[in-house]
Design an enzyme around this catalytic site. Structure first.
Site, PDB file in Angstrom:
ATOM      1  N   THR A  59       0.946  -1.288  -0.513  1.00  0.00           N
ATOM      2  CA  THR A  59      -0.052   0.052   0.179  1.00  0.00           C
ATOM      3  C   THR A  59       0.542   1.363  -0.148  1.00  0.00           C
ATOM      4  O   THR A  59       0.834   2.039  -0.628  1.00  0.00           O
ATOM      5  CB  THR A  59      -0.831  -0.001   1.087  1.00  0.00           C
ATOM      6  N   SER A  77     -34.720  36.546  -3.267  1.00  0.00           N
ATOM      7  CA  SER A  77     -35.759  36.727  -2.184  1.00  0.00           C
ATOM      8  C   SER A  77     -37.133  36.578  -2.364  1.00  0.00           C
ATOM      9  O   SER A  77     -37.686  36.093  -2.942  1.00  0.00           O
ATOM     10  CB  SER A  77     -35.588  37.592  -1.592  1.00  0.00           C
TER      11      SER A  77
END
Length: 465
Positions: A139, A316
């Site tokens: 690994t 909004s």
């Protein structure tokens, strides 16, 4: 179900799964992010490219049966092409320095190779995930090599989008080259420039960041494959390091080099910090550009209102007609995330101990996420914002016409003290600088108009070539 075993005992694995016992334990141990490594397809592709190169090198050196090597090679090619990515199921955050990711790759490749050879999944007596797929590897050399490859694969498309955004700013620079405006320093009126110069400056900023990121690519192309566990090359045949690097270069299309000191290269992860810093720089500067876009488009009535961003959505739920600069705001937030990821990478690099850094999984996740998000940020800012920007030419012209800051251009001719006095008078009376200079007998009308021409004010007059 099928039964698989490891040094800890046995485990039941779904028959349809290409992963095996090591992956199953990792899934149980690391249910943290709920994000499998398959969210980064470039990492999956990089992992199988490493395994493919290893199989070819091992066959070449006579330590892996050619038939097994061919099956592994074919399985890797299929996965690199997009197959079985959903089988890469371990979480992006994991302990073990990436061992779970490596095991996941070994098992998926082995089981697909077994199928190709006419064997059942899990029939490891014929072809084994570790003894065959992981032959001559650890690994500790596979994982960092795969991370670097994955980053370079990901960077290709990110840099393409970065160049496209840079070119969009350049195009706007040319489009707005004739429009004079007032510059600002410390949010106060400064001297004139053109709107085109402002946009061109942003394009130059991006060009510089492209160069800084590009300077890190040779560092990413240096790998430690062949180092195995800690850099001594234990369990790898003589000649393996050279052979596997040659095969990986051919498979990836990237000219890779083997680190000169494999002990150092296995324990040190400073290259990731160097790259992260360059990416952070680009993100921070892009965020500053987005701040500028939001300021320049503020209003539309009570703000600067110099440019118009394309309206993308209602702004909004209570104020009808309000439209917000949502695209730059989103890109700002990507930049904040990249800055945070850079801190994470920095701490992970520092946390390495002795011959290995155990924290490469969070390094990989942080950098690959940042690259992915930056790529999409460049794209959306270009397509959904920059390409559709327009200029409020009338407002810009009115602000230049009424600005007292143009007196700076006359200072070399009438002196600083006189200029300051005239600026104060202009602010108090609302009269133009040009009229006050002429009335004071300091310059002729023709001379003032020549000095205050758009070309001279924008730095394009005599002597500027």
């Amino acid at each position: 179900m099928r039964t698989e075993s490891d040094s800890l005992g046995t485990h039941q694995i779904p028959d349809e799964a290409y992963w095996g016992v090591h992956t199953a334990r990792a899934v149980e141990n690391f249910p943290i992010t709920k994000r499998p490594i398959s969210v980064y397809p470039e990492l999956v592709r990089a992992l199988v490219h490493v395994k493919q190169a290893a199989a070819r090198a091992n066959a070449e050196l006579g330590v892996l049966d050619p038939g097994k090597a061919e099956l592994i090679d074919t399985a890797c090619a299929e996965i690199a092409g997009g197959a079985l990515h959903e089988q890469f199921v371990v979480g992006v955050i994991q302990g073990g320095a990436g061992t779970s990711t490596n095991m996941n790759a070994n098992e998926v490749i082995a089981n697909r190779a077994l199928e190709l050879g006419g064997h059942a999944k899990g029939d490891y007596a014929f072809l084994h995930p570790i003894d065959d797929v992981n032959r001559s590897q650890s690994t500790n050399d596979v994982y960092p090599t795969a991370i670097k490859l994955a980053m370079m694969y990901s960077l290709s498309s990110m840099l393409d989008e970065m160049r496209a955004l840079r070119d969009a700013f350049s195009a706007k620079g040319r489009e707005f080259a004739h429009i004079l405006k007032i510059g600002r320093t410390q949010l106060q009126d400064a001297v004139p420039l053109t709107l085109g110069q402002e946009f061109h400056g942003w394009a130059t900023t991006m060009t510089e960041d492209l160069q800084r990121i590009g300077e890190t690519l040779p560092l990413l192309s240096e790998i430690n494959l062949g180092a195995t566990a800690i850099g001594t090359g234990i369990n790898a045949e003589p000649g393996y390091t050279t052979a596997v690097r040659r095969h990986l270069s051919e498979i990836s299309g990237i000219q890779l080099t083997t680190a000169g000191d494999l002990i150092e290269a296995t324990s040190d992860t400073g290259v990731f910090m160097t790259f992260s810093s360059a990416l952070k720089r680009a993100a921070v500067k892009l965020s500053k550009i987005c701040n500028d876009l939001r300021l320049l488009s503020s209003g539309p009535q009570a703000g600067l209102g110099e440019i118009n961003l394309p309206p993308k959505q209602a702004g909004s739920s209570i104020m009808p007609g309000k439209v917000n600069p949502v695209i730059p705001e989103a890109v700002n937030q990507v930049a904040f995330s990249v800055v945070g990821a850079d801190v994470t990478v920095t701490m992970a690099v520092e946390a390495g101990q002795l011959q290995l850094n155990a924290f490469e999984p969070v390094i990989a996740h942080s950098l690959l996420q940042s690259i992915t998000w930056m790529r999409q940020a460049f794209l959306t800012l270009r397509v959904n914002c920059v390409e559709g920007i327009t200029a409020n030419e009338a407002r810009l012209a009115a602000m230049v016409g009424s600005s007292v800051s143009v007196v700076t251009a006359l200072t070399p001719l009438i002196g600083y003290q006189a200029s300051a006095a005239l600026a104060k008078t202009a602010l108090l009376t609302g009269r133009s600088i040009a009229d006050l200079v002429v009335e004071a007998g300091l310059m002729t009308r023709e001379a003032v108009e020549a000095e205050l021409s758009p070309e001279r004010l924008a730095g394009e007059g005599p002597g500027e070539a």
